[in-house]
Structures are given as C-alpha cells and as structure tokens.
Design an enzyme around this catalytic site. Sequence first.
Site, PDB file in Angstrom:
ATOM      1  N   GLU A 127       1.023  -1.179  -0.037  1.00  0.00           N
ATOM      2  CA  GLU A 127      -0.136  -0.040   0.054  1.00  0.00           C
ATOM      3  C   GLU A 127       0.916   1.262  -0.121  1.00  0.00           C
ATOM      4  O   GLU A 127       1.906   1.442   0.811  1.00  0.00           O
ATOM      5  CB  GLU A 127      -0.980   0.044   1.434  1.00  0.00           C
ATOM      6  CG  GLU A 127      -1.967   1.137   1.308  1.00  0.00           C
ATOM      7  CD  GLU A 127      -2.021   1.798   2.747  1.00  0.00           C
ATOM      8  OE1 GLU A 127      -1.864   2.825   2.914  1.00  0.00           O
ATOM      9  OE2 GLU A 127      -2.481   1.023   3.623  1.00  0.00           O
ATOM     10  N   CYS A 182      -3.074   7.517   5.300  1.00  0.00           N
ATOM     11  CA  CYS A 182      -3.017   7.218   3.877  1.00  0.00           C
ATOM     12  C   CYS A 182      -4.142   7.423   3.025  1.00  0.00           C
ATOM     13  O   CYS A 182      -4.288   7.632   1.914  1.00  0.00           O
ATOM     14  CB  CYS A 182      -2.592   5.680   3.812  1.00  0.00           C
ATOM     15  SG  CYS A 182      -3.576   4.761   4.465  1.00  0.00           S
TER      16      CYS A 182
END
Length: 526
Positions: free
Chosen positions: A264, A301
């Site tokens: 990720e 994020c």
Amino acid sequence: MSENNGKQFINGQRVAANAPTIESINATDYQPTGYLFSQATLDEVDQAAQAAYQAFLKYQHTTQQQRADFLDEIAIQIENLGSKLQEVAAQETGLPLVRLQGETGRVTGQLRLFAELLRRGDFYGARIDTALPERKPLPRVDLRQYKIGVGPVAVFGASNFPLAFSTAGGDTVAALAAGCSVVFKAHSGHMATAELVAQAIEKAILNSGIPSGTFNMIFGSRVGANLVEHPLIQAAGFTGSLEGGMALFNLAQNRPQPIPFFAEMSSVNPVIVMPEALNARGEKVAQDTVASFNMGCGQFCTKPGLIIGIKSPAFDQFVTALIDTTRTAVPQIMLNQGTLKSYQQGIDALLNEQGFKCIASGQAPELISQAQPHLFQADQSVLLSGNPKLQHEVFGPMSIVIAVDDEATLLNGLEKLAGQLTATIIADESDLPQAKELLNLLTRKAGRVLFNGFPTGVEVSDAMVHGGPFPATSDSRGTSVGTGAIERFLRPVCYQNTSQVLLPDVLKDGNPLHITRLVNGVLTQN
C-alpha cells in the site's frame, strides 16, 4: 513485562550478534528515548526466515479453532500491557494518548474479528464436485478444493500506525489467520512499541501451544531487501512510500522464484463536491474537509489530498470557508524528523510549481517537530494535463482544491488521475442523477468509493476494502484492512480422487467442521 533489551525475536528467543546501537527517538524533541536496538545481521535474517519456515511446516496444520484461540490470546496479552504501551508509542510517535488508546482497541478488535472469521470457516473457500462415473461421454472424477497458507510471510511495519499497521497489525494478523508464519521488520520510528507488542505475541505463542518461530521480528534499516529476497519467504506485506514499496516490489518480482508483494503506497483520495450539496451545506462540508485532511496531522494514507468541484458562486463560498477553516487549524507533531522534512519538501515543491498557489496556512508551529497546515489551489489545467505533482502524495496536513468549468471537464480531469485508495462524492439527493457516470468512473479508479463521508475513517470489517489500482497499491485485487485481507496469503489446492482418510476435515464427506461449502454447485452446510 520484560525490560527492553533490543534484540531480535527469532524462534522464541532473543538474539543479537551486534551491540545495541540503534536509538529510539522521541518524536517531540528528537532526543533519544533511552531504548536501544541491535541492527540485525544477514545471518539473523536467515535465522528468522529459517525459523519461520520450520514453524510453518507445523503451524499450517493447526486447526481453525487453534488459530482462532491464538489470535484471541494475542489480543488478551496486548490488553495486559496496559497504559505502558500507549505511553511508549506516544513518546516515539508524538501521537496523542487518546488516539493510541483507540488504536489499541482497533488492534485487539481486529484480532478478534479474524478469530471469528476462522471459526466461521468461509475463508477456506471449500468447493466439492463429487464423482460422476456414469457421465457421458466422459465420467467426472472427484474434485475437492480449498485454500491454504502460502508459507512464511515478510511484513513491514508502517510509520503512521504504530499499532494497527505494525507488529500485530492487519498484515500480521491476516498472515497468521491464513496459517502462515511471519517475519516482521520493525519500523525504525517506533521500535520500543514494536518490542512491547512482540513480547505480547510471544506470550500468546507459549500460552496457546503454537510452534515457536511462528512469529519473528528483526530490527534494522538495512535488512528489508535481504528479507524480501530470502528464498524461504513466500509473500510480503508493506505499507509505506511509493519509492520504498516499488523498490521492494521489484526485488520480489526479480527473485528466481517471484513472490506476491502486497504494497500500500500512494493515494491523494479525491473528494468531489457536487453543486446542490454545496448550495445546501457548503460551509459545513468545508469545515469537515479541513478537519479530515488535518486529522492525525494529515498522516493518514486516506487523507483527502484533492478537492474538486464545478465553478459556481456556491463553490467560491466553499473555497472561502476552506480558507477560513484552514487558517484556524493548529500545528501538530509529526511522526518523526524524516516525515516532517518530507512534508516540508512537498510543500516547497508545490510552491515552486506553475499552476499551484498556497491560499491559506494554519497557525505557525511552536515546536521544531510540528507541521503547519496548508491549503493550495491549482488551475484546472493541472488536472487536465495529468500533472504528476497533483498526483504525488504529500504526506501531512495539506490539501489542494480545484474548480473546473463543467461536468464534462470534471470527468475528463478525473480520467487523468491514477489509482486511489478512496474517492469521495459529497452529494444531495438532487445531485444523484448527475453522479451515476461519476460513480462509474471513480469505481474504476479507487478501492473504496464514499458518499457523504470522509475517507480518513477505515472500518475494520468483513466488507471493507483498503486497496486500489496502482499506485495506491501494487496489486488491486486485495485489501489490507478487513477480513478480506486473508486472501492475499492463501492459495487454492485441489485434491483429485483422494481417499476420505487422507482428506483434510474441511473437504470430507459429512462436513465435520459444519462450515458452508459449495457442493456440486450448491452452497450448503450438509
């Protein structure tokens, strides 16, 4: 609770060839915390991988109930750490205690959610096609499929979640639930926190009768590549920067035996504000947007880093409200000195880029470790040209707002965006007819599409997707949050014409585990 000794966790032992020289740093004043750690050697990386492999040979045969009980026991042992865990994490990361208390609950809740998944048994994906010996023109053989763990998994701790995306975080829990052993690479930003959690996991291993070496942890800044390249490691999970993720991804793919590498990495998480929603509640939307991109000092994020709407008087008022709210935003401590430096470099890059301008800044920092919030405005030409600066995630408390001429320009500009973890639509009921095409476009771009909410909250659940097309992740087919995360560390295996005596219980006639299986095309618990 054990004292800090800074050694690696390998095969149930604490080992270190090197003296403890890596310092844990206080995020607030950049002074040493007093905790010291040893840089893992290449031999210790090998020892950890070997221990994980030997443990996997046994751990893969544990029952779903044994693994579920193990995960529950980890949760108990983490809770037994008490407030010491949050206090150490706060010292290393600068995150508020209340945030870390919530994150501890997220970790233990996630462990128990995966335990429920294991007891339910649907993760096996059991499929049975019984033999049809009389079928014409050819008989069908007996075929039975289920999913098993891929093998030892390397997991890299994230900087921004010292608990939930770290030692006992989503990647570790998903791998353990899948029947895989783990070699965890502790993040340098919160090594003392990692040590405490690893001690809790080790206690859970002993209390649950799980093979030693099922969980291993190493420290050091120069061992990640060696871990990914080790031939016994069969998959890896990573949360971090695009540069770091792609470097490790390329190593994983260039091995003699390539392995799945789930990273990720980078996302700007666009928020699209629709006209009628702005007419009805533009000021409130602006306040909530600023709160979202400042949450946790913008170190999520899923932070909304891009805000887009169609030009109108209501949008102008919305931008004014964004400016006013940003100016009142307070500075916060960033995770570490390196993260703050990267944030400042990202801000400087936008200030020097044509088509961008800073239209509001928050209150000035009072500490050397604090970041000042910023709001930028960009021309629609920046969006339409696919300017890489617009798509580069600036990790920290900032966002970029863009006004476009019309709906067609909006759709054209969004097509230029790369893959995202999230995309958000702020809309009223009267906006929905215009939102259908927008929804279809964003569905192609993002792993999670939200209506009338903000992406910084990521529920740990069965339905959650925390993933998305590149560069949000290296593989859009998975999620790193929620029970679907287990799929990354499973592979299917099929038994053909195999005796009932030899079959695993999950595939035997009579369904001794009482789970749902697909038998001859019908979902059943029979």
